[in-house]
Design an enzyme around this catalytic site. Structure first.
Site, PDB file in Angstrom:
ATOM      1  N   ASN A   8     -17.808 -47.908  45.768  1.00 45.76           N
ATOM      2  CA  ASN A   8     -17.489 -48.961  44.810  1.00 45.76           C
ATOM      3  C   ASN A   8     -16.107 -49.491  45.194  1.00 45.76           C
ATOM      4  O   ASN A   8     -15.102 -48.831  44.959  1.00 45.76           O
ATOM      5  CB  ASN A   8     -17.494 -48.348  43.404  1.00 45.76           C
ATOM      6  CG  ASN A   8     -17.251 -49.381  42.332  1.00 45.76           C
ATOM      7  OD1 ASN A   8     -16.905 -50.525  42.622  1.00 45.76           O
ATOM      8  ND2 ASN A   8     -17.405 -48.982  41.087  1.00 45.76           N
ATOM      9  N   HIS A 178     -22.309 -55.808  35.020  1.00 47.65           N
ATOM     10  CA  HIS A 178     -22.514 -54.415  34.579  1.00 47.65           C
ATOM     11  C   HIS A 178     -23.995 -54.049  34.519  1.00 47.65           C
ATOM     12  O   HIS A 178     -24.387 -53.150  33.777  1.00 47.65           O
ATOM     13  CB  HIS A 178     -21.922 -54.156  33.177  1.00 47.65           C
ATOM     14  CG  HIS A 178     -20.461 -54.382  33.065  1.00 47.65           C
ATOM     15  ND1 HIS A 178     -19.892 -55.054  32.015  1.00 47.65           N
ATOM     16  CD2 HIS A 178     -19.430 -54.013  33.867  1.00 47.65           C
ATOM     17  CE1 HIS A 178     -18.581 -55.095  32.168  1.00 47.65           C
ATOM     18  NE2 HIS A 178     -18.268 -54.472  33.289  1.00 47.65           N
ATOM     19  N   ARG A 238      -9.474 -60.808  29.377  1.00 47.55           N
ATOM     20  CA  ARG A 238     -10.306 -62.014  29.496  1.00 47.55           C
ATOM     21  C   ARG A 238     -10.700 -62.546  28.120  1.00 47.55           C
ATOM     22  O   ARG A 238     -10.915 -61.758  27.199  1.00 47.55           O
ATOM     23  CB  ARG A 238     -11.587 -61.685  30.285  1.00 47.55           C
ATOM     24  CG  ARG A 238     -11.310 -61.446  31.747  1.00 47.55           C
ATOM     25  CD  ARG A 238     -12.552 -60.938  32.467  1.00 47.55           C
ATOM     26  NE  ARG A 238     -12.329 -59.618  33.005  1.00 47.55           N
ATOM     27  CZ  ARG A 238     -13.280 -58.837  33.491  1.00 47.55           C
ATOM     28  NH1 ARG A 238     -14.531 -59.235  33.498  1.00 47.55           N
ATOM     29  NH2 ARG A 238     -12.988 -57.652  33.971  1.00 47.55           N
ATOM     30  N   GLU A 383     -22.854 -45.443  36.842  1.00 43.95           N
ATOM     31  CA  GLU A 383     -23.355 -46.451  37.776  1.00 43.95           C
ATOM     32  C   GLU A 383     -23.619 -45.825  39.147  1.00 43.95           C
ATOM     33  O   GLU A 383     -24.540 -46.213  39.852  1.00 43.95           O
ATOM     34  CB  GLU A 383     -22.338 -47.590  37.896  1.00 43.95           C
ATOM     35  CG  GLU A 383     -22.286 -48.433  36.636  1.00 43.95           C
ATOM     36  CD  GLU A 383     -20.995 -49.210  36.467  1.00 43.95           C
ATOM     37  OE1 GLU A 383     -19.951 -48.573  36.209  1.00 43.95           O
ATOM     38  OE2 GLU A 383     -21.029 -50.439  36.591  1.00 43.95           O
TER      39      GLU A 383
END
Ligand code: AMP
Length: 397
Positions: A8, A178, A238, A383
């Site tokens: 990742n 995601h 954000r 993940e």
């Protein structure tokens, strides 16, 4: 037993995990940080050991070599050949990828063509993939996309109401993010839904980046992030969704360029922007406890946006059987879970066990009470295991 490496990567970091598959056993994990800076940090954890060194890591190739050499040095593997496949997380798969694929010239070119949609992420992923290819030229590599899981959305859920020819010509639509995490949560959540014929799940991946997904029969029907990870609920730095005219108005009143305002909405807004304290919810909640007004405002805004999206997805799904909280805040912050559940209680009959929730950090549990109309669970996301599963499935099985 087969060893699979998951990777990742960011522009200056490379996280990895080495798995024994199909057992899904983590043999070691670690992180190369501050790639490109003179003082790098390399961390590797194996067994009950954790080694941290501070080598210069000028680029991703050096990071890949450093990582693989250290696996041999520490006796974790005897040669590079033991690694039978690598799995790379790719943020943006655009319209091309609805599932994981083998890296080849075609998939590499497509990922490259998507750089404008995820400039920081996809470029870094490719640099990292190429770095591994240099060191492991004969090891197959798989690309696992954050967007792939969301490709099952219908046009009513993914189109933006802009002139249609623009959407068509430039592939402007909601891609989400995601996806690998939401997919994992959808699978894990099923254990709480035995006997439910068409499970309806709302998964909340709430970390510094955050997104919410509506899942029916294991498939994504709607998700909160948009064309890029700027959309959806408010996040650490954000904005999430808002009236698009804010963008134009801020450019006009501040004299800043569109790029500057875009950066502001990405990096200086959300928790950080409203609280004026921090992008980290821990700092903001500490300030809330002290009664700092901007922190209270930021926190209230955040919780309400999450509850609003859950309400929207309740309608979209025609009900909900399970709400899942996950990622940094979802797994570790009882105050956020309690506040959101309270906001949902009157309309949706959501009730959680206050004591159980208050003591739960980083662990899985069903936190709803027996009489809650929707079950609520905390499930730590994973993940990496999804990446390892896909790499094993595509390259080995
Ligand atoms: P993520 O992006 O999933 O790694 O989540 C990072 C965010 O989760 C941080 O910015 C914190 O706001 C929050 N977080 C992480 N660990 C904790 C914790 N132990 N307690 C409360 N919040 C946490």
């Amino acid at each position: 037993m087969t060893k699979i490496m998951t990777i990742n990567s960011g522009s200056s970091s490379l996280k990895f995990k080495l798995y024994e598959m199909p057992e899904e056993k983590v043999i070691c994990s670690g992180n190369a940080e501050r790639i490109g800076l003179p003082d790098g940090i390399f961390t590797i954890k194996y067994g009950d050991k954790k080694d941290v060194t501070y080598p210069a890591i000028p680029n991703h190739s050096v990071a890949a070599k450093l990582l693989l050499d250290s696996l041999v040095e520490k006796g974790i593997i005897s040669s590079f050949d033991e690694i039978k496949a690598t799995g790379h997380r790719i943020v943006q798969g655009g319209k091309y990828f609805s599932k994981s694929v083998l890296f080849d010239a075609d998939s590499e070119a497509k990922i490259e063509s998507l750089i404008p949609l995820a400039p920081l992420h996809n470029a870094a992923h490719l640099t990292c993939y190429r770095a591994f290819k240099e060191v492991l030229p004969n090891t197959p590599a798989v690309a696992v996309f954050d967007t792939a899981y969301h490709q099952t959305m219908e046009p009513q859920d993914y189109l933006f109401p802009i002139p249609y020819e623009l959407s068509q010509k430039y592939d402007i639509r909601r891609y989400g993010a995601h996806g690998t995490s939401h997919n994992y949560l959808a699978l894990e959540g099923l254990k709480y839904l035995e006997g439910v014929e068409h499970p309806k799940i709302i998964s909340c991946h709430i970390g510094s980046g955050a997104s919410i997904t509506a899942i029916k029969d294991g498939k994504c029907v709607a998700t909160s992030m948009g064309l890029t990870p700027l959309g959806g609920i408010m996040m650490g730095t954000r904005t999430g969704d808002m009236d698009p005219s804010v963008f134009n108005y801020v450019c006009t009143v501040t004299g800043k360029s569109p790029e500057e305002v875009y950066q502001m909405f990405n990096k200086k807004s959300g928790f950080l922007g409203v609280s004026q304290i921090s992008n980290d919810s821990r700092d903001v909640l500490e300030a809330v406890e002290k009664g700092v007004e901007t922190a209270i405002l930021a926190n209230d805004l955040f919780n309400r946006r999450i509850a609003d999206f859950i309400g929207q997805y309740f309608v979209r799904l025609g009900g909900a059987d399970l709400i899942i909280f996950s990622a940094g805040i979802g797994e570790n912050e009882p105050r956020t879970r309690q506040a959101v559940s309270d906001l949902l209680s009157e309309a949706l009959g959501v009730k959680i066990n206050k004591e159980l929730n208050a003591g739960l950090r980083g662990k899985e549990a069903l936190i709803s009470t027996k009489d809650s109309r929707i079950k609520v669970a905390v499930i730590p996301t994973d993940e990496e295991v999804m990446i390892a599963r896909d790499a094993y499935e595509i390259c080995i099985k």
